[in-house]
Scaffold this active site. Structure first.
Site, PDB file in Angstrom:
ATOM      1  CE  LYS A  10      -2.130  -1.212   3.787  1.00 50.74           C
ATOM      2  NZ  LYS A  10      -1.642  -2.593   4.010  1.00 50.74           N
ATOM      3  N   GLY A  12       4.397   1.393  -0.534  1.00 50.75           N
ATOM      4  CA  GLY A  12       5.422   1.372  -1.570  1.00 50.75           C
ATOM      5  C   GLY A  12       4.895   1.727  -2.941  1.00 50.75           C
ATOM      6  CB  SER A 121       4.560   9.531   9.385  1.00 51.88           C
ATOM      7  OG  SER A 121       3.278   9.658   9.970  1.00 51.88           O
ATOM      8  CE  LYS A 171       6.020   6.183  10.840  1.00 48.84           C
ATOM      9  NZ  LYS A 171       5.434   4.874  11.057  1.00 48.84           N
ATOM     10  CG  HIS A 174       5.069   9.380  14.302  1.00 44.62           C
ATOM     11  ND1 HIS A 174       4.269   8.364  13.810  1.00 44.62           N
ATOM     12  CD2 HIS A 174       4.615  10.520  13.737  1.00 44.62           C
ATOM     13  CE1 HIS A 174       3.370   8.858  12.989  1.00 44.62           C
ATOM     14  NE2 HIS A 174       3.553  10.172  12.931  1.00 44.62           N
ATOM     15  CG  ASN A 175       4.143   4.451  14.270  1.00 51.72           C
ATOM     16  OD1 ASN A 175       4.273   5.535  13.707  1.00 51.72           O
ATOM     17  ND2 ASN A 175       3.959   3.326  13.607  1.00 51.72           N
ATOM     18  CD  GLU A 178      -0.276   6.204  14.144  1.00 53.05           C
ATOM     19  OE1 GLU A 178      -0.520   4.982  13.995  1.00 53.05           O
ATOM     20  OE2 GLU A 178       0.452   6.851  13.369  1.00 53.05           O
TER      21      GLU A 178
END
Length: 299
Positions: A10, A12, A121, A171, A174-175, A178
């Site tokens: 999805k 890439g 992201s 990241k 970050h997640n 999230e």
């Protein structure tokens, strides 16, 4: 710049089209043939083997990997090694655990090959129209590749974070954030749903979208999902996860931090594997909205 690209899932697939839009010469490979055939129809140079991919790249090779974290990355790296020479670059743009990145960086450095880690992201829409990227590795290589990152990202949406592993570390955090944000939002909407006021939840979300302190893309995604179905019946199922929130909690524990909000969000995902509540449907709708995470999150 000519770039080899491996992994047409999805994210890439849309990143390849993003690169094409910015006039980069992309040669892309995927393990299954369907996505390769799709990009060929769209004018992208698609190939069906790694050997073919590597033979089509110039002497100085730059290969972007966008596959699932873990053994899949190691397998691709091993397949690339016979075709790589000193000074060639591998970019790992997936949700890789930062310690794995550091291990691979050290191994590849012994062979003179450079590994750059990119935390990506922005979901499917960002991959296609402008992502957010957190980048780690050798600074001089970042500077060399910066025009590519600039093209692929929204304005001011990328940056060099530091030595190898820094991009994937940022990241990961970050997640984790999230996870906490989505869980608090989901619990709030469940409280609204259970109130005595028979509230129009989509209308509430639409109000919050404009001018409120919590206005955000996540609120927009909730509103769109609720407008389609106020009960979110499509999402009756356990919430899945990529693993990065769990890694963040483990990293916090190693540094003496409890991370109570992220930890609580993880516990709720674990609980959802056995019993689901309305808040779980909200989180699943959010995941589908930004990342098309439909497997396991839908009925």
């Amino acid at each position: 710049m000519q770039i080899g690209f491996i992994g047409l899932g999805k994210m890439g697939l849309n990143m390849v089209f993003n690169l094409k839009d910015h006039n980069h010469d992309v040669v892309a490979y995927n393990r299954s043939a369907g996505p390769v055939q799709e990009i060929i129809k769209q004018g992208v140079n698609g190939v069906f083997t790694i050997e073919e991919l590597m033979h089509k790249l110039p002497t100085r090779k730059v290969v972007w990997i966008m596959v699932k974290a873990g053994s899949a990355v190691d397998m691709i790296v091993e397949q690339l090694l016979p075709y790589l020479e000193q000074g060639d670059v591998i970019i790992d743009g997936g949700n890789t655990q930062y310690q794995d990145t550091q291990r691979r960086y050290a191994k590849l450095k012994e062979k003179g090959i450079v590994l750059v880690d990119v935390g990506t992201s922005g979901g499917i829409e960002g991959a296609r129209k402008g992502a957010c990227m957190m980048i780690g590795g050798d600074k001089e290589i970042f500077q060399e590749l910066e025009p590519v990152f600039k093209d692929m990202c929204v304005a001011n949406g990328y940056g060099y974070c530091g030595q190898s592993g820094a991009g994937h570390y940022v990241k990961m955090v970050h997640n984790g954030i999230e996870y906490g944000m989505m869980q608090s939002m989901a619990e709030g909407f469940e409280l609204l749903e259970k109130s005595d006021f028979k509230l129009d939840l989509a209308k509430v979300a639409r109000i919050w979208e404009h001018g409120s302190v919590i206005r955000s893309w996540l609120i927009e995604l909730v509103r769109k999902a609720l407008e389609k179905d106020c009960d979110l019946n499509e999402f009756k199922g356990p919430i899945q996860e990529s693993g990065e929130g769990r890694w963040a909690v483990a990293e916090g524990a190693a540094r003496g931090m409890a991370l109570p909000v992220i930890s609580a969000a993880l516990k709720e995902r674990d609980r959802s594997q056995h019993k689901q509540v309305f808040a779980d449907r909200v989180v699943s709708a959010l995941r589908e909205g930004f990342g098309r995470h439909i497997l396991g999150d839908k009925k």
